[in-house]
Design an enzyme around this catalytic site. Structure first.
Site, short mmCIF file in Angstrom:
data_model
loop_
_atom_site.label_atom_id
_atom_site.label_comp_id
_atom_site.label_asym_id
_atom_site.label_seq_id
_atom_site.Cartn_x
_atom_site.Cartn_y
_atom_site.Cartn_z
N GLU A 60 2.41 11.96 -4.29
CA GLU A 60 1.79 12.73 -5.05
C GLU A 60 0.06 12.33 -5.03
OE1 GLU A 60 2.77 11.64 -9.01
OE2 GLU A 60 4.95 12.18 -8.87
N PHE A 99 8.24 0.80 7.28
CA PHE A 99 8.10 1.22 6.03
C PHE A 99 9.15 2.49 6.06
CE2 PHE A 99 5.99 3.88 2.98
CZ PHE A 99 5.88 3.17 1.78
N HIS A 122 -2.84 10.27 0.37
CA HIS A 122 -2.32 9.38 1.15
C HIS A 122 -1.48 9.64 2.27
CE1 HIS A 122 -1.95 5.17 2.46
NE2 HIS A 122 -0.77 5.20 2.56
N ALA A 136 8.43 6.99 9.51
CA ALA A 136 8.80 8.22 8.50
C ALA A 136 7.77 8.07 7.32
CB ALA A 136 10.12 7.95 7.76
#
Length: 157
Positions: free
Chosen positions: A91, A28, A94, A86
């Site tokens: 927003e 990811f 999470h 990383a």
């Protein structure tokens, strides 16, 4: 030579020539993780870790890193491990969940197995912050892994 009379002090040892190091990298945010990995591998080589003594496993994201690290640590095939990933703030909440739980789980694996783990999971507000940190952090993790593997060997003799 110790800085204190009559007190033994363990010296920092960055000689990786006899060490076996495993790396677990998240896919990811792949460009950032690959930057971490390239810096880490380059530094491990500079410290003397042989190509044949390095293993790399990739996982989908930061939360999957601890399980792969645990399997590697329990295998007995590694003197030190490195976690690379990383997590960039979004927003939602999470970011905090992933950052905190991945870090906590990595620490648990390290303490439960006695295999040192250098935590190179970047937790940044922006991609730009992560880009600035990826090369230095990757190299720092290689140094930490080698130093801690050597210290563990010295402490456990």
């Amino acid at each position: 030579m110790s800085r204190f009379d009559q007190v033994f002090e363990y010296d920092s040892n960055l000689d990786g020539t006899s060490l076996r190091v495993g790396v677990v990298m998240s896919r990811f945010n792949l460009p950032l993780c690959e930057g971490l990995l390239s810096a880490c591998i380059a530094e491990l080589k500079r410290l003397g870790v042989a190509d044949g003594n390095m293993s790399i496993a990739t996982v989908p994201g930061a939360l999957e890193i601890p399980l792969a690290l645990q399997s590697m640590a329990q295998s007995g095939g590694f003197d030190a491990l490195v976690a690379l990933g990383a997590v960039i703030r979004g927003e939602t909440y999470h970011f905090e969940v992933v950052s905190n739980d991945a870090c906590r789980a990595i620490m648990e694996v390290q303490l439960d197995t006695g295999v040192p783990i250098a935590n190179g999971i970047l937790t940044c507000d922006t991609d730009e912050q992560a880009e600035v940190r990826m090369q230095p952090k990757g190299a720092d993790c290689a140094q930490a892994a080698v130093e801690m593997a050597n210290l563990q060997k010295a402490l456990c003799q």
